[in-house]
Design a protein around this motif. Structure first.
Motif, PDB file in Angstrom:
ATOM      1  N   HIS A   1      -1.886   1.079  19.450  1.00 35.09           N
ATOM      2  CA  HIS A   1      -2.227   2.444  19.036  1.00 35.09           C
ATOM      3  C   HIS A   1      -3.652   2.515  18.500  1.00 35.09           C
ATOM      4  O   HIS A   1      -4.272   3.580  18.505  1.00 35.09           O
ATOM      5  N   ALA A   2      -4.141   1.378  18.009  1.00 35.48           N
ATOM      6  CA  ALA A   2      -5.523   1.281  17.529  1.00 35.48           C
ATOM      7  C   ALA A   2      -5.947  -0.178  17.613  1.00 35.48           C
ATOM      8  O   ALA A   2      -5.112  -1.082  17.729  1.00 35.48           O
ATOM      9  N   ALA A   3      -7.250  -0.401  17.558  1.00 37.42           N
ATOM     10  CA  ALA A   3      -7.775  -1.772  17.590  1.00 37.42           C
ATOM     11  C   ALA A   3      -9.117  -1.810  16.888  1.00 37.42           C
ATOM     12  O   ALA A   3      -9.849  -0.810  16.856  1.00 37.42           O
ATOM     13  N   ALA A   4      -9.431  -2.974  16.324  1.00 37.05           N
ATOM     14  CA  ALA A   4     -10.679  -3.129  15.586  1.00 37.05           C
ATOM     15  C   ALA A   4     -11.495  -4.289  16.154  1.00 37.05           C
ATOM     16  O   ALA A   4     -10.943  -5.326  16.524  1.00 37.05           O
ATOM     17  N   PHE A   5     -12.812  -4.094  16.191  1.00 34.29           N
ATOM     18  CA  PHE A   5     -13.740  -5.115  16.673  1.00 34.29           C
ATOM     19  C   PHE A   5     -14.789  -5.406  15.602  1.00 34.29           C
ATOM     20  O   PHE A   5     -15.092  -4.544  14.777  1.00 34.29           O
ATOM     21  N   SER A   6     -15.338  -6.614  15.646  1.00 32.13           N
ATOM     22  CA  SER A   6     -16.397  -7.011  14.722  1.00 32.13           C
ATOM     23  C   SER A   6     -17.646  -7.389  15.499  1.00 32.13           C
ATOM     24  O   SER A   6     -17.566  -8.009  16.560  1.00 32.13           O
ATOM     25  N   PHE A   7     -18.802  -7.015  14.942  1.00 31.37           N
ATOM     26  CA  PHE A   7     -20.082  -7.385  15.543  1.00 31.37           C
ATOM     27  C   PHE A   7     -20.960  -8.104  14.517  1.00 31.37           C
ATOM     28  O   PHE A   7     -22.160  -7.863  14.413  1.00 31.37           O
ATOM     29  N   PHE A   8     -20.294  -8.977  13.752  1.00 31.06           N
ATOM     30  CA  PHE A   8     -20.986  -9.857  12.819  1.00 31.06           C
ATOM     31  C   PHE A   8     -21.882 -10.813  13.608  1.00 31.06           C
ATOM     32  O   PHE A   8     -21.748 -10.939  14.826  1.00 31.06           O
ATOM     33  N   ALA A   9     -22.779 -11.492  12.911  1.00 30.96           N
ATOM     34  CA  ALA A   9     -23.802 -12.305  13.581  1.00 30.96           C
ATOM     35  C   ALA A   9     -23.233 -13.377  14.498  1.00 30.96           C
ATOM     36  O   ALA A   9     -23.872 -13.761  15.482  1.00 30.96           O
ATOM     37  N   ASN A  10     -22.033 -13.882  14.205  1.00 32.31           N
ATOM     38  CA  ASN A  10     -21.506 -14.990  15.021  1.00 32.31           C
ATOM     39  C   ASN A  10     -20.566 -14.530  16.134  1.00 32.31           C
ATOM     40  O   ASN A  10     -19.984 -15.362  16.821  1.00 32.31           O
ATOM     41  N   LYS A  11     -20.416 -13.236  16.326  1.00 33.30           N
ATOM     42  CA  LYS A  11     -19.501 -12.744  17.356  1.00 33.30           C
ATOM     43  C   LYS A  11     -20.150 -12.752  18.738  1.00 33.30           C
ATOM     44  O   LYS A  11     -21.338 -13.041  18.890  1.00 33.30           O
ATOM     45  N   VAL A  12     -19.362 -12.388  19.771  1.00 34.72           N
ATOM     46  CA  VAL A  12     -19.857 -12.489  21.149  1.00 34.72           C
ATOM     47  C   VAL A  12     -21.020 -11.527  21.415  1.00 34.72           C
ATOM     48  O   VAL A  12     -21.871 -11.791  22.260  1.00 34.72           O
ATOM     49  N   ILE A  13     -21.031 -10.375  20.747  1.00 32.32           N
ATOM     50  CA  ILE A  13     -22.246  -9.566  20.629  1.00 32.32           C
ATOM     51  C   ILE A  13     -22.379  -9.218  19.158  1.00 32.32           C
ATOM     52  O   ILE A  13     -21.400  -9.235  18.403  1.00 32.32           O
ATOM     53  N   THR A  14     -23.590  -8.896  18.724  1.00 36.29           N
ATOM     54  CA  THR A  14     -23.803  -8.634  17.304  1.00 36.29           C
ATOM     55  C   THR A  14     -24.711  -7.437  17.059  1.00 36.29           C
ATOM     56  O   THR A  14     -25.603  -7.150  17.870  1.00 36.29           O
ATOM     57  N   CYS A  15     -24.473  -6.778  15.940  1.00 34.57           N
ATOM     58  CA  CYS A  15     -25.384  -5.758  15.415  1.00 34.57           C
ATOM     59  C   CYS A  15     -26.015  -6.288  14.121  1.00 34.57           C
ATOM     60  O   CYS A  15     -26.613  -5.526  13.369  1.00 34.57           O
TER      61      CYS A  15
END
Length: 351
Positions: free
Chosen positions: A154-168
């Motif tokens: 029903h919902a999902a969360a993603f992270s874009f921390f420095a060590n993730k597959v892409i980052t902000c």
């Protein structure tokens, strides 16, 4: 560069919307909201689905603390269950056994980017009328039979921390199946302010916004996402080719029709060895490593949480696991050096 030159660097600007649109396309969903990080994405998902005080949320014991923190901050009660020894992921059979009249939601965590059994989980959720919030912090790009993770629940969360597959640098996103939950999340993300009347607070909200400059970085990263994934896949393959044939290591089981995100190369060591000493020895040889996540039940912050049955699998995986360098800039020679040093140190520590 355009973001900085035009001076739209805060939470307003075209790149936030562009980043959300690109993520919608990547995840094959209709509703996506950029946020300041992955943890607040989980919290925003829960409260937007009306999960709170008096509710129980089933969550795996082997995860990062953000999963449990977000449930607690929503006012709900986390219920810890064990994971499957082969996949390291939450087990549908254990989920079914842990359901009570208070159970309101399930939070499957695609641990280290390995997709959970979402077909089995969604079947149980439908049977018991439960919400499913996918923790995809480590799993952007993971797929189940060609369908992106995050698009099942029903919902999902993603992270874009420095060590993730892409980052902000730091950042996150939450996606929804239902328009009503998405609209509530928009309101709550922006201080609970009305979209039609400036500075008018309709609800008690949060400041969970992503900045335009972070979103611009995210857009540039997503443009390269396919090449990033290809490079990570080759790195994982190089590690596998050297380490797995030795019989000293085991990787989590990835089902035949699934695709992992190739986040961080993580293995179990089939030997009795002091993991802290191993990490120290690797560090002295200029090789960084990480332990596998500690089980939630072992940490002081979560010592009073509700536990369902034995948690021996998550405790075993944590005690035997190690993550190795996985940056896309790694060369084959560097991977060979890491593997050689790892094997030498293990032989020394085992003698």
């Amino acid at each position: 560069t355009d973001c900085i030159k035009t001076n739209w660097i805060s939470s307003q600007g075209k790149y936030v919307l562009k980043f959300e649109e690109m993520l919608q396309k990547q995840c094959n969903v209709d509703y996506c909201l950029a946020t300041s990080n992955g943890t607040v994405s989980l919290h925003l998902a829960l409260v937007s689905l009306n999960i709170g005080i008096g509710d129980e949320v089933i969550v795996p014991n082997l995860t990062f603390g953000a999963s449990v923190n977000s449930i607690i901050h929503s006012g709900a009660t986390p219920v810890l269950i064990d994971v499957d020894l082969d996949s390291w992921n939450i087990s549908p059979e254990l989920i079914r056994a842990a359901i009570t009249p208070k159970t309101k939601a399930i939070m499957p965590v695609h641990i280290y980017g390995n997709p959970c059994d979402m077909d089995g989980i969604m079947k149980i959720a439908k049977e018991y009328d439960l919400k499913v919030v996918e923790d995809c912090a480590e799993a952007l790009g993971s797929e189940i039979n060609g369908q992106p993770v995050g698009s099942f629940g029903h919902a999902a969360a993603f992270s874009f921390f420095a060590n993730k597959v892409i980052t902000c640098g730091e950042g996150g996103a939450v996606i929804f199946k239902e328009k009503s939950a998405y609209q509530k999340a928009i309101l709550l993300r922006d201080h609970g302010m009305s979209k039609n009347k400036r500075y008018w607070h309709e609800e008690v909200g949060y400041n969970y916004r992503l900045t335009n400059i972070q979103a611009a970085i995210g857009c540039a990263q997503l443009e390269q996402f396919s090449s990033f994934k290809d490079k990570r896949k080759k790195i994982f393959s190089s590690y596998d080719n050297i380490l797995i044939p030795t019989g000293m290591f085991k990787r989590p089981l990835i089902k035949k029709d699934n695709c992992e995100s190739y986040w961080i190369y993580t293995i179990l060591i089939n030997k009795d060895v002091n993991m802290d000493l191993l990490a120290e020895r690797l560090r002295k040889n200029r090789i960084d490593s990480r332990p596998v996540f500690y089980p939630m039940n072992q940490m002081p912050a979560f010592s009073n949480l509700k536990i369902f049955s034995s948690l021996e699998n998550s405790e075993f995986i944590s005690s035997k696991g190690i993550s190795l360098p996985s940056d896309i800039s790694l060369t084959k020679n560097e991977i060979s050096f890491i593997c050689k040093e790892l094997l030498n140190i293990l032989n020394e520590l085992s003698n």
